[in-house]
Design an enzyme around this catalytic site. Sequence first.
Site, PDB file in Angstrom:
ATOM      1  N   PRO A 175       1.931   1.067  -0.963  1.00  0.00           N
ATOM      2  CA  PRO A 175       1.811   1.096  -2.426  1.00  0.00           C
ATOM      3  C   PRO A 175       0.421   1.583  -2.802  1.00  0.00           C
ATOM      4  O   PRO A 175      -0.576   1.049  -2.303  1.00  0.00           O
ATOM      5  CB  PRO A 175       2.023  -0.373  -2.821  1.00  0.00           C
ATOM      6  CG  PRO A 175       1.705  -1.163  -1.598  1.00  0.00           C
ATOM      7  CD  PRO A 175       1.998  -0.300  -0.421  1.00  0.00           C
ATOM      8  N   MET A 176       0.346   2.608  -3.654  1.00  0.00           N
ATOM      9  CA  MET A 176      -0.946   3.179  -4.031  1.00  0.00           C
ATOM     10  C   MET A 176      -0.989   3.372  -5.537  1.00  0.00           C
ATOM     11  O   MET A 176      -0.180   4.123  -6.095  1.00  0.00           O
ATOM     12  CB  MET A 176      -1.182   4.506  -3.294  1.00  0.00           C
ATOM     13  CG  MET A 176      -1.386   4.327  -1.794  1.00  0.00           C
ATOM     14  SD  MET A 176      -1.604   5.898  -0.903  1.00  0.00           S
ATOM     15  CE  MET A 176       0.109   6.451  -0.752  1.00  0.00           C
ATOM     16  N   MET A 177      -1.923   2.700  -6.180  1.00  0.00           N
ATOM     17  CA  MET A 177      -2.048   2.764  -7.628  1.00  0.00           C
ATOM     18  C   MET A 177      -2.273   4.204  -8.092  1.00  0.00           C
ATOM     19  O   MET A 177      -3.063   4.946  -7.507  1.00  0.00           O
ATOM     20  CB  MET A 177      -3.202   1.890  -8.107  1.00  0.00           C
ATOM     21  CG  MET A 177      -2.967   0.397  -7.902  1.00  0.00           C
ATOM     22  SD  MET A 177      -1.520  -0.232  -8.772  1.00  0.00           S
ATOM     23  CE  MET A 177      -2.048  -0.068 -10.480  1.00  0.00           C
ATOM     24  N   GLN A 218       6.234  -3.932  -5.283  1.00  0.00           N
ATOM     25  CA  GLN A 218       5.053  -4.755  -5.023  1.00  0.00           C
ATOM     26  C   GLN A 218       4.575  -5.404  -6.311  1.00  0.00           C
ATOM     27  O   GLN A 218       4.349  -4.734  -7.321  1.00  0.00           O
ATOM     28  CB  GLN A 218       3.896  -3.962  -4.414  1.00  0.00           C
ATOM     29  CG  GLN A 218       2.786  -4.932  -3.967  1.00  0.00           C
ATOM     30  CD  GLN A 218       1.532  -4.274  -3.447  1.00  0.00           C
ATOM     31  OE1 GLN A 218       0.853  -3.574  -4.185  1.00  0.00           O
ATOM     32  NE2 GLN A 218       1.222  -4.514  -2.180  1.00  0.00           N
ATOM     33  N   CYS A 265      -5.521  -6.249  -2.499  1.00  0.00           N
ATOM     34  CA  CYS A 265      -6.293  -5.362  -3.374  1.00  0.00           C
ATOM     35  C   CYS A 265      -7.601  -6.029  -3.786  1.00  0.00           C
ATOM     36  O   CYS A 265      -7.594  -7.164  -4.268  1.00  0.00           O
ATOM     37  CB  CYS A 265      -5.469  -5.004  -4.606  1.00  0.00           C
ATOM     38  SG  CYS A 265      -6.336  -3.865  -5.716  1.00  0.00           S
ATOM     39  N   LYS A 316       1.602  -8.412   1.718  1.00  0.00           N
ATOM     40  CA  LYS A 316       0.625  -7.445   2.232  1.00  0.00           C
ATOM     41  C   LYS A 316      -0.752  -8.063   2.069  1.00  0.00           C
ATOM     42  O   LYS A 316      -1.140  -8.476   0.974  1.00  0.00           O
ATOM     43  CB  LYS A 316       0.704  -6.126   1.467  1.00  0.00           C
ATOM     44  CG  LYS A 316      -0.161  -5.014   2.066  1.00  0.00           C
ATOM     45  CD  LYS A 316       0.119  -3.672   1.385  1.00  0.00           C
ATOM     46  CE  LYS A 316      -0.558  -2.521   2.131  1.00  0.00           C
ATOM     47  NZ  LYS A 316      -2.019  -2.522   1.983  1.00  0.00           N
ATOM     48  N   HIS A 342      -3.233  -4.999   6.441  1.00  0.00           N
ATOM     49  CA  HIS A 342      -4.281  -3.977   6.358  1.00  0.00           C
ATOM     50  C   HIS A 342      -5.426  -4.487   7.214  1.00  0.00           C
ATOM     51  O   HIS A 342      -6.085  -5.470   6.862  1.00  0.00           O
ATOM     52  CB  HIS A 342      -4.717  -3.773   4.905  1.00  0.00           C
ATOM     53  CG  HIS A 342      -5.678  -2.646   4.725  1.00  0.00           C
ATOM     54  ND1 HIS A 342      -5.916  -2.051   3.513  1.00  0.00           N
ATOM     55  CD2 HIS A 342      -6.469  -1.988   5.610  1.00  0.00           C
ATOM     56  CE1 HIS A 342      -6.815  -1.085   3.651  1.00  0.00           C
ATOM     57  NE2 HIS A 342      -7.165  -1.045   4.915  1.00  0.00           N
ATOM     58  N   ASN A 388      -1.452  -1.507   8.837  1.00  0.00           N
ATOM     59  CA  ASN A 388      -1.864  -0.525   7.838  1.00  0.00           C
ATOM     60  C   ASN A 388      -3.370  -0.352   7.938  1.00  0.00           C
ATOM     61  O   ASN A 388      -4.089  -1.272   8.292  1.00  0.00           O
ATOM     62  CB  ASN A 388      -1.440  -1.036   6.445  1.00  0.00           C
ATOM     63  CG  ASN A 388      -2.037  -0.247   5.294  1.00  0.00           C
ATOM     64  OD1 ASN A 388      -2.638  -0.826   4.396  1.00  0.00           O
ATOM     65  ND2 ASN A 388      -1.883   1.052   5.297  1.00  0.00           N
TER      66      ASN A 388
END
EC number: 1.3.1.91
Length: 334
Positions: free
Chosen positions: A18-20, A71, A101, A140, A172, A212
């Site tokens: 997932p990437m903003m 997410q 995050c 995550k 991550h 990740n």
Amino acid sequence: MTPVSSAYQASLRLAVAPMMDWTDTHCRVFHRVLAPHARLYTEMVHANAVVLGDRARLLGFDPVEHPVALQLGGSEPQVLAQAARIGADWGYDEINLNCGCPSDRVQAGRFGACLMKEPALVADCVAAMAAAADVPVTVKCRLGVDDEHDYDRFRAFIDTVAAAGCRTFVVHARNAWLQGLSPKENREVPPLRYEWAWRLKRERPDLQVTVNGGIASLEQAQAQLQHTDGVMLGRAAYHDPYLLHRLDVALYGGTLRGRGELLRALRPYVEAQLARGVALKHIVRHVLGLFHGRPGGRAFRQILSEGAHRAGAGWALVEQALQATEAGPVAASG
């Protein structure tokens, strides 16, 4: 819980992070063309927005995206439970809780990476979400925050959350620095410690562990899969999307397709979106890296970047960009 599909289970091996501002529905449809078997993730959506906001805009996705995970961000168990139920009702195959995050905005809202310091709260959130949704609830996370370098503390976090019903963790493999580093720096500066994810899988073989962080080649991904259940690519999949296609073929089989053929497979989707009034620029911004490192790649990006925002821009512009990559005999091999 509804039994998971075989496609969802198989997708554990390869995922796109997932990437903003990046992994919107247009991006995910493109990635699905490239990687028919990968697990795709939405951008993080705050649970409050799901409960109170424009669900069609926030949650809408194309059926070809399956298997696709939603997410969520948040730290209030009952709000997250509501959002998880809504996400499952919308058809998502998985609900993922963001505990990784590090941005200031996320910290101010007491969610994201700062939740690594509150395993009991995360467990309460997961338990509430799992009770409300009939699809898998996953987490995550990072290895820790700031200067914590204690594997036992990391494993205790995992154990606490696993006891609440989470069976899949996307790790991550870096710490998150809550002060002093930007989100971009947090993806690059803290050292990678893949061995923590590997050790977790050895010690907790009943859990599914996806790793990740920093995985940017076919060889790196295959090396990680010797130790974990899955790999998740982030920026590498976005900036060099053909890597995603190569990985899907290597891990699941199939025939390697040329870049131009893959992009042309997206044409029906693009034209359907244009007919709905979506501007071409919102779709093709996600394909700019397709010819990364290839002859004509720079011209491909330039033609799309300069032309896609113009009124009336359509598929003809994409063909013009493709022609720039097919002008020479070397470029035509895909």
